[in-house]
Write an enzyme that holds these catalytic residues in place. Sequence first.
Site, short mmCIF file in Angstrom:
data_model
loop_
_atom_site.label_atom_id
_atom_site.label_comp_id
_atom_site.label_asym_id
_atom_site.label_seq_id
_atom_site.Cartn_x
_atom_site.Cartn_y
_atom_site.Cartn_z
N VAL A 232 0.81 -1.22 0.00
CA VAL A 232 0.00 0.00 0.00
C VAL A 232 0.84 1.27 0.00
CG1 VAL A 232 -1.99 -1.11 1.09
CG2 VAL A 232 -0.24 0.00 2.53
N ALA B 20 1.52 8.59 16.47
CA ALA B 20 1.34 9.68 15.52
C ALA B 20 0.60 9.19 14.27
CB ALA B 20 2.68 10.28 15.13
N ILE C 153 -5.03 -7.07 20.65
CA ILE C 153 -5.63 -8.18 19.90
C ILE C 153 -4.58 -9.27 19.72
CG2 ILE C 153 -6.87 -8.84 17.82
CD1 ILE C 153 -8.29 -6.71 19.52
N SER D 37 -6.31 2.57 16.25
CA SER D 37 -5.87 1.81 17.43
C SER D 37 -6.28 2.61 18.65
CB SER D 37 -4.35 1.64 17.40
OG SER D 37 -3.85 1.19 18.64
N LYS E 195 -1.42 6.59 14.06
CA LYS E 195 -2.78 6.18 14.37
C LYS E 195 -3.69 7.35 14.74
CE LYS E 195 -2.33 1.87 13.35
NZ LYS E 195 -3.07 1.33 12.19
N TYR F 80 4.32 5.41 16.21
CA TYR F 80 3.12 4.63 15.95
C TYR F 80 1.87 5.42 16.34
CZ TYR F 80 -0.23 0.75 16.26
OH TYR F 80 -1.33 -0.06 16.10
#
Length: 251
Positions: free
Chosen positions: A65, A158, A189, A143, A160, A156
Site C-alpha cells: 500500500v 502519531a 488483539i 488503534s 494512528k 506509531y
Amino acid sequence: MPLDLAGKVILLTGAASGIGRGTAIKLHELGAILTITDVNEVGIAETLSLCGGDASRHTTLVLDVSQAAQVEQRVAEVVSKHGRIDHVFNCAGVNPTSMPLTETTEAYFDKLVAVNLKGMYNVTKATIPHMTAPGGSYVNVSSISGLHPTRGTAIYCATKYGVIGFSKCMALELGPKGIRVNIVAPGYIDTPSNAGIVKGTAEARASMEQGNALGRMGMPDDIAGVVAFLMSDEARYMNGSVVEVDGMLKT
C-alpha cells in the site's frame, strides 16, 4: 436482523493474517465478494483457503500500500473485474516496537508513516472514483493508541492519531456523495503481528489480560463483527465515528 453483505464488492488490505484475515472470513460468511490483498503472497493464499478457496468468487492480489503506482494498478484490476467497489477495509499496518524516541531511526519512522498513514491515503485516493455512491463505505483501522498515548510508541501513535484525523476529514468530504467513512480502534488483539505477543513473555500477556475489564485479550473475530456492522446498512447513519473495540482497558 442478520447483517447482509451478499454480493458486495469489498477490497481489503493487510488481509494475510490477524484482523485482516479474520475480517475477510467474516465478510465471506456474509456473502461478500472479496479482493484480498497484502504484501505476503503466501498469507493471502491461506486467507483465500479459509474463505472457501473459491478463486472464481474472491481474488488475491499482492499489494504494497505504500507504493502509489502499485495501488492504482491493483484498484484498476478490481474495477476491471467487478465494475465497482462497494466497501474498503484499510487494515494494512505496521505494529510498533516499544522504544524511546532517541533510539528510533529515520528508516523506522518512514516505514510506519509509509504503511500506516500514506498507505491509507494511497488506497483511499485510488478507490474514491470507483466507489458505489451512495451506499459505499470505508472502514479504517486506527488503534487505542490513536486515542490514548502510550510510552515508547510516539511514531506509531502519531500514525494512528493521523488515521483518525484523515478518516474524519474523508467523512466530511465523501458524506455528501453518500459514502461513509468510519474507524475502528482495536485494543490488545491476539494476532501474529502483535509485538506484545510475539516478543513478550507469559507475564506480559497476563498483564494485558489483567488490565482489561473483560479479563482477556481480543481476537480478530471481535473486530471483524464490528467492521461488518459498519459496512452494513444497519450503520447507515454512522459517519466519522471512532469505535473503540478494546474490552475496556482499566486505568
